[in-house]
Motif scaffolding. Sequence first.
Motif, PDB file in Angstrom:
ATOM      1  N   ALA A   1      10.967   4.834  -3.955  1.00  0.00           N
ATOM      2  CA  ALA A   1      11.964   5.758  -3.408  1.00  0.00           C
ATOM      3  C   ALA A   1      11.479   6.555  -1.971  1.00  0.00           C
ATOM      4  CB  ALA A   1      12.408   6.656  -4.356  1.00  0.00           C
ATOM      5  N   ALA A   2      10.307   7.177  -1.962  1.00  0.00           N
ATOM      6  CA  ALA A   2      10.038   7.907  -0.915  1.00  0.00           C
ATOM      7  C   ALA A   2       9.425   7.221   0.140  1.00  0.00           C
ATOM      8  CB  ALA A   2       8.695   8.722  -1.640  1.00  0.00           C
ATOM      9  N   ALA A   3       9.278   5.854   0.271  1.00  0.00           N
ATOM     10  CA  ALA A   3       8.718   5.121   1.225  1.00  0.00           C
ATOM     11  C   ALA A   3       9.586   5.064   2.380  1.00  0.00           C
ATOM     12  CB  ALA A   3       8.303   3.699   0.691  1.00  0.00           C
ATOM     13  N   SER A   4       9.106   4.654   3.537  1.00  0.00           N
ATOM     14  CA  SER A   4      10.131   4.543   4.634  1.00  0.00           C
ATOM     15  C   SER A   4       9.462   3.426   5.474  1.00  0.00           C
ATOM     16  CB  SER A   4      10.291   5.800   5.344  1.00  0.00           C
ATOM     17  OG  SER A   4       8.863   6.123   6.183  1.00  0.00           O
ATOM     18  N   THR A   5      10.433   2.950   6.372  1.00  0.00           N
ATOM     19  CA  THR A   5       9.987   1.814   7.180  1.00  0.00           C
ATOM     20  C   THR A   5       8.999   2.179   8.300  1.00  0.00           C
ATOM     21  OG1 THR A   5      11.903   2.385   8.453  1.00  0.00           O
ATOM     22  CG2 THR A   5      11.967   0.410   7.062  1.00  0.00           C
ATOM     23  N   ASN A   6       9.133   3.423   8.721  1.00  0.00           N
ATOM     24  CA  ASN A   6       8.100   4.005   9.738  1.00  0.00           C
ATOM     25  C   ASN A   6       6.757   4.297   8.953  1.00  0.00           C
ATOM     26  OD1 ASN A   6      10.126   4.301  11.566  1.00  0.00           O
ATOM     27  ND2 ASN A   6      10.209   6.460  11.150  1.00  0.00           N
TER      28      ASN A   6
ATOM     29  N   GLY B   1       0.862  -1.034  -0.119  1.00  0.00           N
ATOM     30  CA  GLY B   1      -0.086   0.143   0.091  1.00  0.00           C
ATOM     31  C   GLY B   1       0.701   1.272  -0.013  1.00  0.00           C
ATOM     32  N   VAL B   2       2.059   1.399   0.850  1.00  0.00           N
ATOM     33  CA  VAL B   2       2.902   2.471   0.925  1.00  0.00           C
ATOM     34  C   VAL B   2       3.465   2.674  -0.440  1.00  0.00           C
ATOM     35  CG1 VAL B   2       4.743   3.277   1.989  1.00  0.00           C
ATOM     36  CG2 VAL B   2       2.970   2.216   3.352  1.00  0.00           C
ATOM     37  N   PHE B   3       4.101   1.549  -1.116  1.00  0.00           N
ATOM     38  CA  PHE B   3       4.899   1.786  -2.201  1.00  0.00           C
ATOM     39  C   PHE B   3       3.855   2.271  -3.272  1.00  0.00           C
ATOM     40  CE2 PHE B   3       7.403  -1.989  -0.937  1.00  0.00           C
ATOM     41  CZ  PHE B   3       8.523  -1.221  -0.138  1.00  0.00           C
ATOM     42  N   CYS B   4       2.503   1.832  -3.320  1.00  0.00           N
ATOM     43  CA  CYS B   4       1.670   2.315  -4.403  1.00  0.00           C
ATOM     44  C   CYS B   4       1.298   3.836  -4.498  1.00  0.00           C
ATOM     45  CB  CYS B   4       0.287   1.470  -4.277  1.00  0.00           C
ATOM     46  SG  CYS B   4       0.405  -0.154  -4.888  1.00  0.00           S
TER      47      CYS B   4
ATOM     48  N   LEU C   1       6.617  -0.820  -7.839  1.00  0.00           N
ATOM     49  CA  LEU C   1       7.921  -1.565  -7.595  1.00  0.00           C
ATOM     50  C   LEU C   1       8.758  -1.366  -8.848  1.00  0.00           C
ATOM     51  CD1 LEU C   1       7.495  -4.110  -4.930  1.00  0.00           C
ATOM     52  CD2 LEU C   1       8.781  -2.019  -4.823  1.00  0.00           C
ATOM     53  N   MET C   2       8.249  -2.232 -10.026  1.00  0.00           N
ATOM     54  CA  MET C   2       8.948  -2.498 -11.199  1.00  0.00           C
ATOM     55  C   MET C   2       9.312  -1.453 -12.085  1.00  0.00           C
ATOM     56  SD  MET C   2       9.572  -5.756 -10.196  1.00  0.00           S
ATOM     57  CE  MET C   2       8.880  -6.809  -8.992  1.00  0.00           C
ATOM     58  N   HIS C   3       8.301  -0.463 -11.794  1.00  0.00           N
ATOM     59  CA  HIS C   3       8.724   0.678 -12.735  1.00  0.00           C
ATOM     60  C   HIS C   3       8.863   2.042 -12.160  1.00  0.00           C
ATOM     61  CE1 HIS C   3       7.145  -1.576 -16.333  1.00  0.00           C
ATOM     62  NE2 HIS C   3       6.382  -2.167 -15.632  1.00  0.00           N
ATOM     63  N   GLY C   4       9.182   1.819 -10.861  1.00  0.00           N
ATOM     64  CA  GLY C   4       9.493   2.958 -10.135  1.00  0.00           C
ATOM     65  C   GLY C   4      10.930   3.281 -10.156  1.00  0.00           C
ATOM     66  N   SER C   5      11.590   4.239  -9.423  1.00  0.00           N
ATOM     67  CA  SER C   5      12.886   4.617  -9.312  1.00  0.00           C
ATOM     68  C   SER C   5      13.624   4.231  -8.097  1.00  0.00           C
ATOM     69  CB  SER C   5      13.083   6.186  -9.216  1.00  0.00           C
ATOM     70  OG  SER C   5      12.477   6.715  -8.168  1.00  0.00           O
TER      71      SER C   5
ATOM     72  N   ASN D   1      -2.664  -6.203  -8.597  1.00  0.00           N
ATOM     73  CA  ASN D   1      -1.463  -5.936  -7.680  1.00  0.00           C
ATOM     74  C   ASN D   1      -0.732  -4.650  -7.989  1.00  0.00           C
ATOM     75  OD1 ASN D   1      -0.923  -8.875  -6.323  1.00  0.00           O
ATOM     76  ND2 ASN D   1      -1.726  -9.361  -8.441  1.00  0.00           N
ATOM     77  N   PRO D   2      -1.356  -3.560  -7.894  1.00  0.00           N
ATOM     78  CA  PRO D   2      -0.726  -2.419  -8.241  1.00  0.00           C
ATOM     79  C   PRO D   2       0.652  -2.244  -7.689  1.00  0.00           C
ATOM     80  CG  PRO D   2      -2.405  -1.959  -6.736  1.00  0.00           C
ATOM     81  CD  PRO D   2      -2.674  -3.281  -6.987  1.00  0.00           C
ATOM     82  N   ALA D   3       0.898  -2.904  -6.549  1.00  0.00           N
ATOM     83  CA  ALA D   3       2.341  -2.744  -6.167  1.00  0.00           C
ATOM     84  C   ALA D   3       3.351  -3.211  -6.999  1.00  0.00           C
ATOM     85  CB  ALA D   3       2.365  -3.415  -4.730  1.00  0.00           C
TER      86      ALA D   3
END
Length: 224
Positions: free
Chosen positions: A51-56, A43-46, A132-136, A126-128
């Motif tokens: 790149a902008a996601a964080s573990t928090n 959900g966060v990656f979507c 993931l595959m086309h992100g930076s 599966n939008p993630a």
Amino acid sequence: MPGTARDKSVATGEDGDLAAAAPRRRQARGERRISQLLAAAAGVFCRTGYAAASTNAIAREAGVSPGTLYQYFPNKEAIAIQLGSQLLQHARETHGQAFLPENVHLPLPEALDAILDPLIAFNCENPAFWALMHGSGIPGAMDTEHEELHTSMTAQVQGALRTLTTDFTPAELDHVSHMILGIFKASLDLILAHEGAERDAYVAELKTVLLRYLEPMVTTPRPR
């Protein structure tokens, strides 16, 4: 009165069963927690991209503390690799089902339905995967696996084209297969950005574009 040897044996057996069950319960809880964290990461990656996601943010999405997350994953990259590995395996299975011989040997309009529908459904469910595959900035190992998937899909498209006509030179087959994949990927951007009737309309447009692109190659010999 002292217990008999049989009583002691039964008691020992019950204690052993309880002792064996405890690790299994812990393992099951751990697997559920990992699934929870991976779903939260998806959900966060979507929403933000890798790149902008964080573990928090992932921990917050999962409703757990960052400390709990770190019990299972050392960093964001490890989460992305495990999630990406699962999605890539699912994608490989979907591609295999889409390009079954009974699908590629159908008449062209029906073949497009049979091949495209499961591929589109996988990406919508599966939008993630797309994020993931086309992100930076995605991890290098995952990028390599995705490139292998692309190579495999190109070969599957070329195999399907050969069933439509044998009138391709190797260079033409390469060009047409890459054009098909380019049209498909560009269309997925629009399809994933919409829902409901609008999404259906873009799916129909994709099929129309590919039908009009491919139909002349099937019905008319290519000039030499």
